[in-house]
Design a protein around this motif. Structure first.
Motif, mmCIF file in Angstrom:
data_model
loop_
_atom_site.group_PDB
_atom_site.id
_atom_site.type_symbol
_atom_site.label_atom_id
_atom_site.label_comp_id
_atom_site.label_asym_id
_atom_site.label_seq_id
_atom_site.Cartn_x
_atom_site.Cartn_y
_atom_site.Cartn_z
ATOM 1 N N VAL A 93 8.499 5.388 2.741
ATOM 2 C CA VAL A 93 9.900 5.207 2.733
ATOM 3 C C VAL A 93 10.859 5.762 3.672
ATOM 4 C CG1 VAL A 93 12.063 5.078 1.348
ATOM 5 C CG2 VAL A 93 9.962 4.356 0.421
ATOM 6 N N ARG A 94 10.519 7.180 3.731
ATOM 7 C CA ARG A 94 11.183 8.253 4.845
ATOM 8 C C ARG A 94 11.212 7.607 6.027
ATOM 9 N NH1 ARG A 94 9.362 13.712 1.921
ATOM 10 N NH2 ARG A 94 11.075 13.596 0.323
ATOM 11 N N ARG B 53 13.406 4.522 6.845
ATOM 12 C CA ARG B 53 14.610 5.053 6.902
ATOM 13 C C ARG B 53 14.901 5.861 8.049
ATOM 14 N NH1 ARG B 53 19.225 5.091 4.001
ATOM 15 N NH2 ARG B 53 18.546 4.516 1.974
ATOM 16 N N VAL C 253 14.105 -1.174 -1.022
ATOM 17 C CA VAL C 253 12.662 -0.563 -1.157
ATOM 18 C C VAL C 253 11.851 -1.357 -0.103
ATOM 19 C CG1 VAL C 253 10.839 0.427 -2.468
ATOM 20 C CG2 VAL C 253 13.109 0.624 -2.946
ATOM 21 N N LEU D 194 12.741 -1.210 3.623
ATOM 22 C CA LEU D 194 12.079 0.168 4.266
ATOM 23 C C LEU D 194 10.737 0.051 4.334
ATOM 24 C CD1 LEU D 194 14.312 2.893 2.261
ATOM 25 C CD2 LEU D 194 14.518 2.002 4.504
ATOM 26 N N PHE D 195 9.960 -0.495 3.544
ATOM 27 C CA PHE D 195 8.594 -0.722 3.709
ATOM 28 C C PHE D 195 8.107 -1.655 4.902
ATOM 29 C CE2 PHE D 195 7.994 0.706 -0.803
ATOM 30 C CZ PHE D 195 7.043 1.690 -0.771
ATOM 31 N N ASN E 58 8.840 0.599 8.008
ATOM 32 C CA ASN E 58 7.944 1.338 8.194
ATOM 33 C C ASN E 58 6.616 0.853 8.901
ATOM 34 O OD1 ASN E 58 6.157 3.741 7.932
ATOM 35 N ND2 ASN E 58 5.238 2.868 6.172
#
Length: 139
Positions: A9-10, A13, A80, A83-84, A87
């Motif tokens: 997730v980070r 983002r 979420v 974000l996945f 990534n």
């Protein structure tokens, strides 16, 4: 190397935030459309989920509670999910034509004596976002 869910997730983002907010990028990079959608979902996802929960209950009645919960959970999970996906996209290698453009951009930055830690071999979309971020922040 496996990443935890929180690290994924980070990373997603970070990838979304690295892209400069410039309207002309949409003409050159199809990935930028996904970044714009992700930004929208991250910004308005909670409000849309609340709206999806309240609207059926307010206009149809409490008998729609189960459907309202399902709709709001789905819409609430979209940030979420975005974000996945970001990534995953950030780790993909650039296509050959875009990789050549990226390498020439890195060479131009190095010619301007910019000390950046950009990868030259096997660049990913995250590296492209870093290059664009550095380029637009210099202007």
């Amino acid at each position: 190397m496996q990443q935890t869910l929180l690290e994924q997730v980070r990373q997603g983002r970070l990838y979304v935030n690295l892209w400069p907010q410039r309207p002309e990028l949409i003409q050159y990079f199809s990935e930028y459309r996904a970044v714009l959608v992700s930004r929208f979902v991250l910004k308005h996802g909670a409000a849309l989920a609340l709206l999806a929960f309240l609207m059926p209950i307010l206009f149809i009645g409490i008998e729609q509670l189960k459907q309202s919960i399902v709709y709001s959970l789905f819409i609430g999970s979209l940030p979420v999910q975005a974000l996945f996906l970001m990534n995953k996209k950030s780790k993909e290698k650039l296509p050959l034509s875009l990789a050549n453009w990226y390498k020439s951009g890195v060479e131009r930055l190095k010619a301007q004596n910019n000390e950046s830690e950009l990868v030259v071999n096997n660049p990913s979309f995250l590296d492209l976002a870093k290059l664009l971020n550095i380029s637009y922040s210099q202007k």
